[in-house]
Design an enzyme around this catalytic site. Structure first.
Site, PDB file in Angstrom:
ATOM      1  N   SER A   1      50.069  34.880  44.258  1.00 38.52           N
ATOM      2  CA  SER A   1      49.110  35.322  43.261  1.00 38.52           C
ATOM      3  C   SER A   1      47.780  35.630  43.954  1.00 38.52           C
ATOM      4  O   SER A   1      47.299  34.840  44.763  1.00 38.52           O
ATOM      5  CB  SER A   1      48.915  34.209  42.229  1.00 38.52           C
ATOM      6  N   GLY A   2      47.241  36.795  43.672  1.00 38.86           N
ATOM      7  CA  GLY A   2      45.956  37.186  44.273  1.00 38.86           C
ATOM      8  C   GLY A   2      46.112  37.855  45.620  1.00 38.86           C
ATOM      9  O   GLY A   2      45.119  38.163  46.278  1.00 38.86           O
TER      10      GLY A   2
ATOM     11  N   THR B   1      49.399  43.853  42.518  1.00 37.39           N
ATOM     12  CA  THR B   1      49.107  44.801  41.447  1.00 37.39           C
ATOM     13  C   THR B   1      48.238  45.936  41.976  1.00 37.39           C
ATOM     14  O   THR B   1      48.457  47.100  41.638  1.00 37.39           O
ATOM     15  CB  THR B   1      48.412  44.064  40.288  1.00 37.39           C
TER      16      THR B   1
ATOM     17  N   ASN C   1      43.262  34.054  40.909  1.00 34.75           N
ATOM     18  CA  ASN C   1      43.000  35.483  40.757  1.00 34.75           C
ATOM     19  C   ASN C   1      42.369  35.729  39.400  1.00 34.75           C
ATOM     20  O   ASN C   1      42.882  35.282  38.378  1.00 34.75           O
ATOM     21  CB  ASN C   1      44.345  36.221  40.886  1.00 34.75           C
TER      22      ASN C   1
ATOM     23  N   SER D   1      44.969  37.937  37.236  1.00 40.80           N
ATOM     24  CA  SER D   1      46.324  37.612  37.661  1.00 40.80           C
ATOM     25  C   SER D   1      47.346  38.144  36.656  1.00 40.80           C
ATOM     26  O   SER D   1      47.187  37.981  35.441  1.00 40.80           O
ATOM     27  CB  SER D   1      46.438  36.094  37.786  1.00 40.80           C
ATOM     28  N   SER D   2      48.374  38.813  37.188  1.00 44.55           N
ATOM     29  CA  SER D   2      49.421  39.315  36.292  1.00 44.55           C
ATOM     30  C   SER D   2      50.273  38.116  35.891  1.00 44.55           C
ATOM     31  O   SER D   2      50.868  37.473  36.751  1.00 44.55           O
ATOM     32  CB  SER D   2      50.302  40.335  37.015  1.00 44.55           C
TER      33      SER D   2
ATOM     34  N   GLY E   1      55.907  36.357  44.980  1.00 41.12           N
ATOM     35  CA  GLY E   1      56.678  35.934  46.140  1.00 41.12           C
ATOM     36  C   GLY E   1      57.078  34.481  45.910  1.00 41.12           C
ATOM     37  O   GLY E   1      56.939  33.957  44.788  1.00 41.12           O
TER      38      GLY E   1
ATOM     39  N   GLU F   1      56.890  30.832  45.303  1.00 43.18           N
ATOM     40  CA  GLU F   1      55.777  30.039  44.787  1.00 43.18           C
ATOM     41  C   GLU F   1      56.012  28.592  45.158  1.00 43.18           C
ATOM     42  O   GLU F   1      57.081  28.031  44.886  1.00 43.18           O
ATOM     43  CB  GLU F   1      55.676  30.193  43.276  1.00 43.18           C
TER      44      GLU F   1
HETATM   45  N1  LIG Z   1      43.675  46.697  48.843  1.00 45.95           N
HETATM   46  C1  LIG Z   1      42.699  46.004  48.305  1.00 45.95           C
HETATM   47  N2  LIG Z   1      41.428  46.347  48.550  1.00 45.95           N
HETATM   48  C2  LIG Z   1      40.413  45.680  48.007  1.00 45.95           C
HETATM   49  N3  LIG Z   1      40.569  44.589  47.230  1.00 45.95           N
HETATM   50  C3  LIG Z   1      41.815  44.186  46.940  1.00 45.95           C
HETATM   51  C4  LIG Z   1      42.954  44.879  47.458  1.00 45.95           C
HETATM   52  N4  LIG Z   1      44.041  44.251  47.030  1.00 45.95           N
HETATM   53  C5  LIG Z   1      43.612  43.236  46.253  1.00 45.95           C
HETATM   54  N5  LIG Z   1      42.286  43.183  46.190  1.00 45.95           N
HETATM   55  C6  LIG Z   1      41.443  42.187  45.470  1.00 45.95           C
HETATM   56  O1  LIG Z   1      42.222  41.085  45.184  1.00 45.95           O
HETATM   57  C7  LIG Z   1      42.292  40.858  43.775  1.00 45.95           C
HETATM   58  C8  LIG Z   1      43.674  40.386  43.396  1.00 45.95           C
HETATM   59  O2  LIG Z   1      44.587  41.412  43.551  1.00 45.95           O
HETATM   60  P1  LIG Z   1      45.844  41.594  42.589  1.00 45.95           P
HETATM   61  O3  LIG Z   1      45.439  41.435  41.188  1.00 45.95           O
HETATM   62  O4  LIG Z   1      46.501  42.841  42.985  1.00 45.95           O
HETATM   63  O5  LIG Z   1      46.701  40.382  43.036  1.00 45.95           O
HETATM   64  P2  LIG Z   1      48.188  40.065  42.610  1.00 45.95           P
HETATM   65  O6  LIG Z   1      48.942  39.912  43.880  1.00 45.95           O
HETATM   66  O7  LIG Z   1      48.669  41.095  41.677  1.00 45.95           O
HETATM   67  O8  LIG Z   1      48.018  38.692  41.938  1.00 45.95           O
HETATM   68  P3  LIG Z   1      48.840  38.091  40.721  1.00 45.95           P
HETATM   69  O9  LIG Z   1      50.133  37.697  41.243  1.00 45.95           O
HETATM   70  O10 LIG Z   1      47.994  36.976  40.321  1.00 45.95           O
HETATM   71  O11 LIG Z   1      48.879  39.169  39.727  1.00 45.95           O
HETATM   72  C9  LIG Z   1      41.957  42.184  43.151  1.00 45.95           C
HETATM   73  O12 LIG Z   1      41.356  42.003  41.895  1.00 45.95           O
HETATM   74  C10 LIG Z   1      40.970  42.754  44.149  1.00 45.95           C
HETATM   75  O13 LIG Z   1      39.683  42.238  43.942  1.00 45.95           O
HETATM   76 MG   LIG Z   2      49.125  41.140  39.791  1.00 47.72          MG
END
Ligand SMILES: Nc1ncnc2c1ncn2[C@@H]1O[C@H](COP(=O)(O)OP(=O)(O)OP(=O)(O)O)[C@@H](O)[C@H]1O
Ligand SMILES: [Mg+2]
Length: 1014
Positions: free
Chosen positions: A107-108, A112, A157, A160-161, A384, A386
């Site tokens: 997560s984070g 997404t 996050n 977070s999705s 991934g 957890e």
């Molecule tokens: N390529 C990137 N460039 C800049 N910032 C990023 C990038 N990828 C992620 N982030 C930062 O990290 C934060 C978390 O990313 P994201 O929401 O995609 O995580 P996630 O893997 O989908 O988490 P979750 O599993 O909780 O949904 C984003 O809000 C953004 O601020």
């Molecule tokens: Mg996400």
């Protein structure tokens, strides 16, 4: 790697496959860290992309960047999510098959974000039409809507999705994105009723309460204050700085209208969301027996109004359990705890189903109903592995799913490797890797797997609890090497396990699960819907399935069917993106080694690398390899004319590859160690610069030659044209000349005739010509009487007039130019002319001799004489020789002419002989005077002027005689001789001899003498 990379791009190694120490986790992390420190967040493991969350905006997602990656080979440019997206797309187009991109990570970690970047890339790079643009817009705006309803702030996050998402993008045969479909799974519904400290409920609740228009809130019975709703205030962090609920509300509202939600849909949607909030505020109180009652039911009324359910029914449902016994229905009252449980279950159910409805609605709007053939790229955004402090049923499902995907990956990778080796005719070398089939079996095996045991436990009659389930597991899996419980473990491990825990040794590492809640969650119909992650896997692969294979997709596919599905997947190419969190505190530029190492482990990256590096680290088609490295060998540069494979063989021999380092396949060269490739690449780097200058020089030469040729051609063309122009002009000139000459000749021939058209021009020419010549050849002096140009007959008359005119002009000009002195001189010369012209031979020579005023200055004249004649003006004086009349004795004298007389005086004493006009007269009669002087013409002219008797002068020849005295005659003879002299000859005559060659002069002298007496 290959391609034109800048020094920055070359930091570390861009593909872990080329890491020499590929089994070293430290080297792996070192490379990641090195690149991360330069903001290089992407690195490959073959075609898998590792992405490290930078937690800051990087300038690598612009349209320009997208353009750079469009249609470029994977290895040509630095690693990028666009490269992966582009290659998936082009492979799909080329091979007309389906693909999916699996994005996983904690997560984070940025899953997404990565999936959004891919979607944006397709939106920009795929061809589009107006119709397709709307599909594209819907796909893009579906994201904020789904995120509003499915995302929440967690500790890890802020966005977070809280659901798994699989989205497929459908492409038609031209490669246009024509439709999309979303599948959601594992929505974390428990979040609706409960959030951990520091976390929030789903965004949409806050967006509605904070951003909702007053009217809307009024209709929904809501207040614009999150603190008012118990489902929103449990975490005490309704407001988060990184989230702007009001703005997000507007975005969501706009997005809803783009994806075909009409106003009534929107009303209903938010009515249901509001009903959940009201439901959360429903409070129960215990009656005297401890059963739950509802005293204040305002909130309940709102729920009933918004959901359209009878209040009574609702109240009953929340406070009583309905037990059906055969035909009877018995109502059993709930305790307060039970009632709260039921309320929460209802809230979760409502929200969960709304979410499903929402996804379906979005799907409807993106659906493409065209029956034409379509290929698909699926985007799977999945957690991934957890591993939390306490792991429950959800983690079990997710981790099993990851285990399954890893199995899939190993099979696909090894299979493709093996297939490639076979196709290339290279012997397969067995690869050491951990096969996780044993763990997958442990979970999914029929009748013996954990899932079967759980199902059995839930379904068997009698009191089944989480602990009886654990006992069953211990019974069945007791000896399994990947399964441990408190009871089954040795002393040392036992300390790390609670009695209610079981531990699975996943391929990525061990995870301890607490059994508490397993039975309950498995029993829960809501969980049943997603039981055993079967739906999740179905979502990945549904695109490859036909109804025949899957049957009714709403049925719950058993794990056994997954094996068949896996077979189908194996024929497809998956693409992987593994996201890593750089640190827990979401800080840019911080790389937490421990955290990343943990993720590398649980994402199975080392394992992945091992499989990728199973045989040869690098392989490339002969043509491509030769194309790139041919400059390194003189035999292959600049062109290898033979078969590419032979060229490569020559090349690698030249480079000194050892037999063990490479293998020659049918179409590709395989290189075992990265270091061999790097050495080649380094050599190429060095060679490139030399080559560049050579190519540059050649190119410049080529350009210059081309330019020269062009200029030459141009010059020739211009020359030709110019010659043509000249020739045409020449022709015209000649034609004209022929005409003119003809006319001229005709004119010449008829020049004597009267003026006709034929000769008029000729005559005009003759005239003009004569006048022009005359102009340049006019006589310069009045004396020039001969140089006048002979005129043509036609101009005879005019010429004569002109000659006269010219003479007059010259005379006038001459006359105007002379001084008074010159005038006097001329007058004297005129007189001389009258006297002597044609009478004396020496006259013509004398004309040019100017006369002088006097020949003796006054100082040289005797003072006494000057005194005597002081009353008379001296007009002229000259030295003379006087010959006595009698005896011709020469005596030097001065002849002085005054206004009134002429005096012959001795220089010393005055021996005056006055010559007075009267005296002259007297002399005529009285006696002659013989005088010789050098300036005869001058003296006689002046004398005649003074005496005013020009006619009195006689010029005679031979000899003269004169009377000396009465009866006595004197004779003067003139002759010429060797020497000029004057003497008395024997005969008594005065002999005047002039020089023979100067005869004239002497004679002249004689004449002088003779003249003198006149
Ligand atoms: N390529 C990137 N460039 C800049 N910032 C990023 C990038 N990828 C992620 N982030 C930062 O990290 C934060 C978390 O990313 P994201 O929401 O995609 O995580 P996630 O893997 O989908 O988490 P979750 O599993 O909780 O949904 C984003 O809000 C953004 O601020
Ligand atoms: Mg996400």
């Amino acid at each position: 790697m290959e391609g034109a990379l800048t020094a920055r791009d070359r930091v570390g190694i861009q593909d872990f496959v080329l890491l020499d120490t590929h089994t070293s986790e430290t080297a792996f992390l070192g490379n990641l860290k090195k690149r991360f420190s330069e903001d290089l967040i992407y690195t490959y493991i073959g075609t898998l992309l590792v992405s490290v969350n930078p937690y800051k905006e990087l300038d690598i997602y612009s349209k320009k960047q997208m353009d750079i990656y469009m249609g470029v080979n994977f290895f040509e440019l630095p690693p990028h999510i666009y490269a992966l997206a582009d290659n998936a797309y082009h492979t799909m187009m080329a091979e007309a098959n389906n693909h999916f991109i699996l994005i996983s990570g904690e997560s984070g970690a940025g899953k997404t974000e990565a999936s959004k970047k891919i979607l944006q890339y397709y939106a920009v790079s795929c061809p589009s039409t107006t119709l397709l643009d709307s599909v594209r817009d819907r796909m893009l705006v579906s994201n904020p809507v789904l995120e509003a309803f499915g995302n929440a702030k967690t500790l890890k996050n802020d966005n977070s999705s809280r659901f798994g998402k699989y989205m497929d993008i459908q492409f038609d045969i031209q490669g246009d994105a024509v439709g999309g479909h979303i599948l959601s799974y594992l929505l974390e519904k428990s979040r609706v009723v409960h959030q951990n400290h520091g976390e929030r409920n789903f965004h949409i609740f806050y967006q509605l309460v904070e951003g909702g228009e007053e009217d809307l809130l009024h209709q929904l019975g809501l207040e614009s204050n999150c603190q008012h709703y118990s489902y929103l205030v449990q975490d005490e962090c309704a407001n988060v700085t990184s989230i702007n609920d009001k703005n997000d509300w507007k975005t969501v509202r706009n997005a809803l209208s783009v994806i075909d939600f009409d106003e009534s849909d929107i009303q209903h949607l938010f009515g249901i969301i509001a009903s959940v909030l009201h439901l959360g505020n429903v409070q129960f109180e215990a009656d005297s027996k401890g059963y739950a009652t509802l005293n204040k039911n305002t909130e309940l009324r709102w729920v009933s109004t918004l959901l359209g359910i009878n209040v009574q029914v609702l109240q009953e449902g929340l406070t009583y359990r309905k037990i059906e016994a055969k035909t009877d229905e018995v109502l059993s009252p709930f305790t307060v705890d039970h009632a709260i449980y039921a309320r929460n279950a209802l809230a979760k159910a409502i929200y969960g189903r709304t979410f499903t409805w929402l996804v379906n609605k979005i799907n409807d709007s993106m659906e493409n109903k065209e029956p034409s053939r379509k290929t698909v790229i699926g985007l799977l955004d999945i957690y991934g592995f957890e591993v939390f402090y306490v792991n429950s049923f959800e983690q079990f499902c997710i981790n099993y799913c990851n285990e399954k995907l890893q199995q899939l990956f190993i099979q696909l990778t090894l299979k493709s490797e093996q297939e490639e080796y076979e196709a290339e005719g290279i012997g397969w070398e067995p690869v050491q890797f951990f096969n996780n089939k044993i763990i997958c079996d442990l979970v999914e095996e029929k009748h013996r797997g954990i899932i079967s045991v759980l199902d059995e436990e839930c379904l068997r009659p009698g009191e089944a609890t989480d602990f009886t389930f654990l006992e069953k597991l211990e019974e069945k899996m007791g000896s399994h090497p990947h399964f441990i419980t408190h009871k089954l473990s040795d002393k040392k491990i036992r300390k790390t396990l609670d009695r209610g825990d079981f531990r699975l040794l996943h391929y990525a590492g061990e995870v301890t699960y607490g059994v508490v809640g397993f039975i309950d969650k498995n029993n829960d119909m809501l969980y049943r819907n997603i039981k055993y992650v079967s739906l999740l896997l179905w979502s990945i692969i549904h695109v490859y399935l036909t109804d025949k294979l899957l049957g009714d997709s709403t049925t719950d596919p058993r794990p056994s069917s997954l094996l068949g599905l896996t077979d189908i997947l194996m024929s497809k190419e998956p693409w992987y993106v593994r996201c890593l969190k750089s640190n827990e505190s979401k800080q840019p530029g911080r790389f937490d080694d421990v955290l990343v190492r943990h993720q590398v482990k649980y994402l199975g990256l080392m394992e992945h690398l091992r499989v990728r590096r199973a045989g040869f680290a690098y392989r490339r088609r002969y043509e491509l390899f030769l194309q790139r490295y041919k400059p390194l060998c003189p035999a292959t540069w600049p062109h290898w004319r033979g078969v590419a494979a032979e060229g490569v063989e020559v090349l690698v021999q030249h480079l000194g590859y050892l037999p063990d380092e490479y293998k020659m396949g049918r179409t590709k060269i395989f290189i075992r160690h990265p270091r061999t490739l790097f050495a080649t690449e380094d050599a190429f780097e060095v060679c490139k610069h030399k080559l560049a200058s050579r190519i540059q020089a050649q190119y410049k030469g080529y350009r210059q030659k081309g330019e020269f040729r062009r200029q030459k051609e141009a010059a020739t063309k211009i020359e030709t044209c110019w010659r043509g122009v000249q020739a045409r002009k020449e022709k015209e000139r000649r034609q004209w000349a022929v005409k003119v000459i003809k006319k001229f000749i005709k004119g010449y021939m008829t020049r004597g005739e009267a003026k006709t058209t034929d000769n008029s021009e000729y005559l005009a020419f003759v005239r003009q010509n004569y006048l022009n010549r005359l102009k340049d050849n006019l006589p310069k002096t009045v004396l020039d009487k001969i140089s006048w140009l002979t005129p043509p007959p036609v101009l005879t008359e005019a010429s004569a007039i002109l000659r006269q005119l010219h003479m007059r002009v010259m005379v006038t000009r001459y006359v105007r130019g002379i001084t008074a002195q010159q005038k006097a001189q001329l007058q004297l010369k005129g007189i001389t002319s009258v006297i002597f012209k044609d009478k004396k031979d020496s006259y013509p020579q004398s004309v040019s001799q100017p006369f002088v005023d006097t020949r003796i200055s006054e100082q040289d004249i005797n003072m006494k004489i000057l005194q005597i004649i002081r009353h008379e003006r001296i007009k002229y004086s000259v030295p003379v020789v006087k010959y006595d009349r009698n005896g011709f004795k020469p005596r030097p004298r001065q002849l002085i002419l005054t206004q009134t007389a002429a005096y012959v005086v001795d220089e010393a004493k005055i021996k005056q002989k006055e010559i007075h006009p009267s005296a002259l007269h007297a002399l005529e009669h009285g006696g002659d005077l013989v005088i010789q002087c050098d300036h005869l013409f001058e003296v006689l002219t002046k004398l005649s002027v003074v005496a005013n008797k020009q006619s009195a002068i006689n010029v005679v020849q031979g000899s003269i005689s004169f009377q000396i005295q009465a009866g006595k005659e004197g004779i003067v003879d003139f002759s010429s001789g060797q020497e000029s002299m004057v003497y008395k000859d024997k005969n008594g005559h005065l002999m005047v001899v002039s020089l023979r060659r100067l005869t004239k002069h002497i004679r002249t002298c004689g004449q002088h003498l003779y003249s003198a007496p006149v």
